[in-house]
Design a protein around this motif. Structure first.
Motif, mmCIF file in Angstrom:
data_model
loop_
_atom_site.group_PDB
_atom_site.id
_atom_site.type_symbol
_atom_site.label_atom_id
_atom_site.label_comp_id
_atom_site.label_asym_id
_atom_site.label_seq_id
_atom_site.Cartn_x
_atom_site.Cartn_y
_atom_site.Cartn_z
ATOM 1 N N MET A 52 33.706 36.144 39.512
ATOM 2 C CA MET A 52 34.431 35.492 38.428
ATOM 3 C C MET A 52 33.689 34.239 37.954
ATOM 4 S SD MET A 52 36.929 35.736 36.354
ATOM 5 C CE MET A 52 38.259 36.751 36.999
ATOM 6 N N GLU A 102 41.345 30.781 39.371
ATOM 7 C CA GLU A 102 42.450 30.829 40.331
ATOM 8 C C GLU A 102 43.120 32.200 40.394
ATOM 9 O OE1 GLU A 102 44.982 27.786 38.868
ATOM 10 O OE2 GLU A 102 43.583 26.144 39.348
ATOM 11 N N GLY A 103 42.767 33.092 39.460
ATOM 12 C CA GLY A 103 43.370 34.421 39.432
ATOM 13 C C GLY A 103 44.769 34.444 38.862
ATOM 14 N N THR A 104 45.108 33.493 37.986
ATOM 15 C CA THR A 104 46.463 33.410 37.437
ATOM 16 C C THR A 104 46.508 33.662 35.934
ATOM 17 O OG1 THR A 104 46.250 31.012 37.115
ATOM 18 C CG2 THR A 104 47.173 31.788 39.219
ATOM 19 N N ASP A 209 36.056 41.357 44.445
ATOM 20 C CA ASP A 209 36.622 40.085 43.998
ATOM 21 C C ASP A 209 38.046 40.346 43.507
ATOM 22 O OD1 ASP A 209 37.385 37.778 42.605
ATOM 23 O OD2 ASP A 209 35.309 37.318 42.053
ATOM 24 N N ARG A 211 40.224 38.501 42.193
ATOM 25 C CA ARG A 211 40.561 37.917 40.893
ATOM 26 C C ARG A 211 40.149 38.846 39.757
ATOM 27 N NH1 ARG A 211 37.139 32.613 41.750
ATOM 28 N NH2 ARG A 211 35.738 34.314 42.339
ATOM 29 N N LYS A 214 42.480 41.915 39.790
ATOM 30 C CA LYS A 214 43.799 41.561 39.264
ATOM 31 C C LYS A 214 43.760 41.416 37.752
ATOM 32 C CE LYS A 214 47.551 38.186 39.915
ATOM 33 N NZ LYS A 214 47.655 37.631 38.553
#
Length: 415
Positions: A52, A102-104, A209, A211, A214
């Motif tokens: 990422m 942050e993967g959000t 990864d 992130r 997702k």
């Protein structure tokens, strides 16, 4: 005027790297770069943690933004244009980047756009908003570099350094070698029917990864806005986003491997696949077995109405048909008819424009069409088509001059 040079948007997007781990990311890229040939096994944990970060890297973002701008696509559900997005990203990119790392990050639904198909029917596109297109393009550039070398040599669609012309030329070589029966496979609503779980399993085999995994899942499940309402999506990779072709090639790579394992001669461009055999009996057998593979293994359906076993002259492949002995490439009749229909519409005699104004609309279409279909080996057809266009324009002028006196006067001026 200030003497300070303007920063590019890509530099402004990535300026937060200076304060947020820029040195760490650069050191990691130089010391632990991934080999170009992707392995089916998951990536190493150290590499996975940096994937990422590479997506958000300065050079990658600059290339992604240039590509998004050059495509000039329409706005997404937020109505934000490219120019408005430029100002928006200058202000909000640090927060967007933090969410990505942050993967959000939560992408917006895609905007449903419908365009007519050349052979009838409607093709449904899903156009992401500009910010999501930028992120998808940045992800595409990172993933494609790793995945593309692992794809089949018989796959030509949406891949760097490969083209529809190469696919047609290879198909012609197969026919010239004596494989003059084609199994023409049409996948029914392929981009709308890809199973998400099956697709994500293939992605997870190449990327660890979490992130990135997702975010790809979020893009797939973002939903579609149609008639003002957001409809959830549980299958398909909507055409219109930069990632869609790569994910589709990943799914159909299994088909390529199976056909290669069986020793077939084939060409695939996205979901358009032709297999070349020596006899109609062999073609019928291949059609049945490959259809079963697609249904049972890939959960895809073959459109029986549009698929067929036939001689090359009877089918079209990427707008071309091929002589049964492989001696020449021809413009397929449907492509030819579509072109003439468009020109007729753009040169209607009742449009009321001057000739100079009239030719502005069809000119880029004619140049683009000629650039693609000039690959045919029937130059007389193109010469006759040029003569037909000139006749259309002369008739347009003849209609504008109206009376005998005007026509005589115009001819006298021209002389």
């Amino acid at each position: 005027m200030s003497g300070t040079p303007q920063k590019t948007l890509g530099e402004q997007l990535s300026q937060t790297l200076v304060a947020e781990g820029r040195g760490e990311a650069l050191d990691a890229e130089s010391e632990d770069a991934e080999p170009l040939m992707a392995k089916p096994a998951p990536e190493s944990p150290a590499l996975a943690e940096q994937l990422m970060e590479e997506v958000c890297g300065r050079e990658n973002l600059e290339r992604a933004w240039k590509r998004v701008r050059s495509n000039k696509d329409s706005p997404g559900v937020d109505g934000m244009t490219l120019d408005a997005a430029k100002d928006y990203l200058r202000e909000h990119w640090p927060n967007i980047r933090a969410q990505l790392l942050e993967g959000t990050y939560q992408p917006q639904p895609v905007q449903r756009v419908e365009i007519p198909k050349p052979d009838g029917g409607i093709r449904k596109l899903g156009v992401p908003c500009v910010v999501d297109r930028l992120i998808q393009q940045a992800m595409l550039q990172v993933l494609q570099e790793r995945w593309d070398p692992t794809f089949s040599e018989h796959s030509y669609g949406f891949r760097p350094g490969r083209s529809a012309h190469q696919a047609v030329a290879q198909a012609q070589r197969y026919v010239a070698e004596g494989y003059n029966v084609v199994v023409d496979l049409d996948l029914e609503k392929f981009f709308d029917r890809v199973n998400h779980d099956s697709l994500m399993a293939r992605v997870a085999a190449r990327v660890s990864d979490k992130r990135v995994l997702k975010l790809i899942r979020e893009f797939l499940n973002a939903g579609v806005m149609e008639d003002g309402l957001v409809r959830p999506v549980d299958e398909g990779t909507p055409q219109g986003g930069p990632l869609s072709p790569l994910l589709s090639n990943l799914v159909l790579n299994d088909l390529d491997k199976e056909l290669a394992r069986r020793g077939h001669r084939f060409c695939r461009y996205a979901d358009d696949c032709n297999i070349y055999v020596r006899s109609r009996r062999a073609g019928e057998r291949v059609m049945a077995s490959v259809s079963r593979f697609l249904t049972n293994k890939l959960r895809l359906k073959v459109n029986e109405a549009k698929s067929a076993v036939a001689r090359p002259e009877e089918r079209k492949f990427l707008g071309f048909s091929i002589a049964n002995d492989g001696s020449e490439r021809r413009i397929a009749p449907k492509a030819f008819d579509k072109f003439k229909g468009r020109i007729r519409d753009m040169t209607r005699r009742t449009r009321g424009f001057s000739l100079q104004q009239l030719i502005k609309e069809p000119k880029p279409y004619i140049v683009g069409w000629r650039g693609y279909f000039g690959f045919c080996q029937t130059p007389r057809v193109l010469t006759n088509l040029e003569a037909w266009i000139r006749r259309r324009l002369r008739l347009y002028l003849w209609r504008q001059w109206r009376t005998r006196q005007n026509r005589f006067a115009e001819y006298a001026v021209a002389a």
